[in-house]
Motif scaffolding. Structure first.
Motif, PDB file in Angstrom:
ATOM      1  N   LYS A 295       0.849  -1.205   0.000  1.00 44.27           N
ATOM      2  CA  LYS A 295       0.000   0.000   0.000  1.00 44.27           C
ATOM      3  C   LYS A 295       0.882   1.253   0.000  1.00 44.27           C
ATOM      4  O   LYS A 295       0.608   2.227  -0.702  1.00 44.27           O
ATOM      5  N   HIS A 296       1.950   1.206   0.783  1.00 39.48           N
ATOM      6  CA  HIS A 296       2.868   2.352   0.859  1.00 39.48           C
ATOM      7  C   HIS A 296       3.439   2.650  -0.535  1.00 39.48           C
ATOM      8  O   HIS A 296       3.455   3.800  -0.982  1.00 39.48           O
ATOM      9  N   VAL A 297       3.895   1.608  -1.210  1.00 40.88           N
ATOM     10  CA  VAL A 297       4.494   1.784  -2.543  1.00 40.88           C
ATOM     11  C   VAL A 297       3.437   2.299  -3.525  1.00 40.88           C
ATOM     12  O   VAL A 297       3.676   3.231  -4.295  1.00 40.88           O
ATOM     13  N   SER A 298       2.270   1.706  -3.461  1.00 39.30           N
ATOM     14  CA  SER A 298       1.191   2.110  -4.358  1.00 39.30           C
ATOM     15  C   SER A 298       0.813   3.579  -4.107  1.00 39.30           C
ATOM     16  O   SER A 298       0.578   4.353  -5.044  1.00 39.30           O
ATOM     17  N   ASP A 299       0.781   3.993  -2.842  1.00 39.96           N
ATOM     18  CA  ASP A 299       0.446   5.383  -2.509  1.00 39.96           C
ATOM     19  C   ASP A 299       1.512   6.370  -2.990  1.00 39.96           C
ATOM     20  O   ASP A 299       1.234   7.566  -3.132  1.00 39.96           O
TER      21      ASP A 299
ATOM     22  N   ARG B  19       9.599   7.632  -8.108  1.00 38.94           N
ATOM     23  CA  ARG B  19       8.211   8.109  -8.061  1.00 38.94           C
ATOM     24  C   ARG B  19       7.854   8.765  -9.405  1.00 38.94           C
ATOM     25  O   ARG B  19       8.748   9.089 -10.199  1.00 38.94           O
ATOM     26  N   PRO B  20       6.565   9.014  -9.618  1.00 36.69           N
ATOM     27  CA  PRO B  20       6.176   9.642 -10.886  1.00 36.69           C
ATOM     28  C   PRO B  20       6.837  11.015 -11.110  1.00 36.69           C
ATOM     29  O   PRO B  20       7.028  11.428 -12.244  1.00 36.69           O
TER      30      PRO B  20
ATOM     31  N   LEU C 170      -2.749  -3.953  -7.496  1.00 38.98           N
ATOM     32  CA  LEU C 170      -3.245  -3.491  -6.199  1.00 38.98           C
ATOM     33  C   LEU C 170      -3.984  -2.161  -6.346  1.00 38.98           C
ATOM     34  O   LEU C 170      -3.377  -1.129  -6.612  1.00 38.98           O
ATOM     35  N   THR C 171      -5.282  -2.227  -6.174  1.00 38.98           N
ATOM     36  CA  THR C 171      -6.115  -1.026  -6.141  1.00 38.98           C
ATOM     37  C   THR C 171      -6.553  -0.854  -4.688  1.00 38.98           C
ATOM     38  O   THR C 171      -6.335  -1.744  -3.862  1.00 38.98           O
ATOM     39  N   GLU C 172      -7.204   0.259  -4.404  1.00 37.93           N
ATOM     40  CA  GLU C 172      -7.729   0.486  -3.054  1.00 37.93           C
ATOM     41  C   GLU C 172      -8.695  -0.645  -2.677  1.00 37.93           C
ATOM     42  O   GLU C 172      -8.678  -1.173  -1.578  1.00 37.93           O
TER      43      GLU C 172
END
Ligand code: SUG
Length: 448
Positions: free
Chosen positions: A49-53, A318-319, A392-394
């Motif tokens: 989740k951390h990475v996805s965020d 990151r983006p 991985l979505t929310e």
């Protein structure tokens, strides 16, 4: 847009401490301690989740079905599942724990991946690792190959090779000994393979105490079968002293991402020559410099590196183009490691964000943030061609959290592995997960 995805292994319901990995100090230190599978899986999920965020592509790899009772049956144990477990426990308990191991959670060891930009004929290549150096991990590759083929099924975009033969000369531990450097993820890269044993010649640089898990022969074979141009491949040898200090994989002593390489001065054999070669090759290929952030043994000893797993931090772009370092919380507690993180932020380099995450359940088996993920760079067409249910979505995060909470035990002691109920519980959990990830249930349950 071409993007890098981190594929993390979900930590399985039988996560336990059996002390199976000789040469992995954390694994042997925690032998026979009770484990906490639910907390372990949640810790891993929170890292995802951390990475996805952070805006980085994050996917999930399912745990392999455990226990793998076929392994015990192949070795001559017979009868019902409960009888097989009972017989194994009475005659060779060390075999029983092998078939329960959740070691497939460390997906940096699942495969070596070459993005299509590096490969001659334009498809993304994956070679599942045979993991032949340890008994409990040597039983992973057939199921891992099957799962990877279920996710990357499109032959137009992906090639999932067979693993190399399970022979000592071809021992392969996957991406844990492979670093891809590049100018940007979309372009071709420079693939650095690090090996610990050179099986074909008289080996004067072999470790003396602990086994080397990756051979040069295996690394060369993978680069060749992936079709990576020899001008974009470097082979370097691991420092045998590091292996003997508990650095069983190269990703325990160095981490690279794009134009940054973070490493200990004792990561490679004849390191200064290797780094010179690496920098020159990088600059010639990309016409820009490689940032090497090297730490001396005075800044952080090999022992502190192994205890804190500082070099097993995850380094991601990151983006916005800047980089984040995701460290295990032990790096905050270990003074030497903490000072290393401070040095990174003080110096001019692309890293401007450092997080410390609690992954203690995995760390106690020698698996830090970088062990838990396999990086796969995919073009837009490849992203669309892979199975979508693993992204991985929310919503998936919430569903996985609920799935873990309802299927995982809070605590497992060594004796609990003799409980036949654990078999059904684990199988049921995997069956339910197949539905959540939209993957074929027979692949996940490993049924024909
Ligand atoms: O192979 N531990 C794993 C840890 C793998 C870490 N991966 C990377 N560095 N990429 C191993 O040694 C311990 C299992 C036990 O003792 O129960 C274990 O398999």
């Amino acid at each position: 847009m071409t993007r890098e995805f981190n594929f993390d292994g979900l930590i399985g319901p039988t996560h336990n401490y059996a002390g199976l990995s000789y040469g992995n100090v954390a694994s042997t230190t925690h032998r026979n301690q009770p484990s906490h599978p639910r907390a372990a899986a949640i810790q891993g999920l929170e890292k995802m989740k951390h990475v996805s965020d952070l805006g980085i592509g994050q996917c999930v790899l399912p745990p392999l079905r455990r226990p793998r009772l076929e392994f015990l049956r192949e070795l001559g144990f017979t009868g019902s599942d409960a009888q097989v477990i009972d017989q194994a426990y009475r005659s060779r308990p060390e075999l029983l724990v092998v078939c329960f191991s959740a070691s497939n959670m460390w997906t940096a060891n699942a495969a070596t991946v070459s993005p299509s930009a590096d490969c001659g004929e334009g498809r993304l290549h994956l070679t599942p690792a045979n993991l032949s150096s340890t008994l409990h991990r040597s039983i992973e590759h057939a199921s891992t190959t099957r799962n990877l083929r279920a996710i990357f099924g499109s032959e137009e975009h992906f090639v999932v090779h067979d693993p190399l033969a399970s022979l000592p000369a071809l021992a392969d531990e996957g991406a844990a000994n492979h670093t891809r450097l590049c100018a940007d993820h979309g372009g071709a890269g420079l693939e650095v393979f690090v090996y610990g044993a050179d099986w074909m010649s008289h080996d004067s640089a072999a470790p003396k105490k602990f086994p080397a898990r990756q051979t040069l022969l295996a690394s060369q074979a993978i680069a060749r079968r992936h079709g990576v141009s020899p001008s974009r491949v470097l082979f370097a040898r691991q420092n045998p002293d590091a292996i003997d200090a508990g650095v069983f994989h190269n990703d325990v002593i160095s981490v690279g991402n794009q134009n940054v390489l973070l490493c200990h001065e004792l990561a490679m054999f004849q390191q200064q020559q290797q780094l010179k070669r690496l920098k020159l090759t990088f600059e010639a290929l990309f016409d820009s410099p490689l940032y090497v952030i090297e730490f001396s043994r005075h800044e952080i000893s090999l022992q502190d590196a192994v205890e804190s797993y500082f070099f097993n931090s995850q380094l991601v772009t990151r983006p916005d183009g800047r980089m984040s370092l995701i460290c295990p919380v032990e790096c905050q507690e270990n003074e030497a490691a903490r000072r290393c993180t401070e040095r990174i932020l003080e110096e001019a380099n692309p890293i401007d964000d450092i997080a410390f995450l609690d992954l203690r359940q995995s760390m106690n088996n020698g698996g830090g943030p970088a062990c838990l993920r396999l990086r796969i760079v995919m073009t837009e067409a490849q992203q669309a061609a892979m199975k979508q249910g693993v992204v991985l979505t929310e919503e998936l995060y919430m569903r996985l959290k609920a799935w873990i909470n309802s299927n995982y035990r809070e605590r497992l002691s060594p004796d609990d592995l003799r409980d036949p109920n654990l078999i059904d519980e684990s199988f049921r959990a995997i069956e339910e997960l197949a539905g959540i990830l939209d993957l074929p249930v027979n692949a996940l349950l490993d049924e024909h």
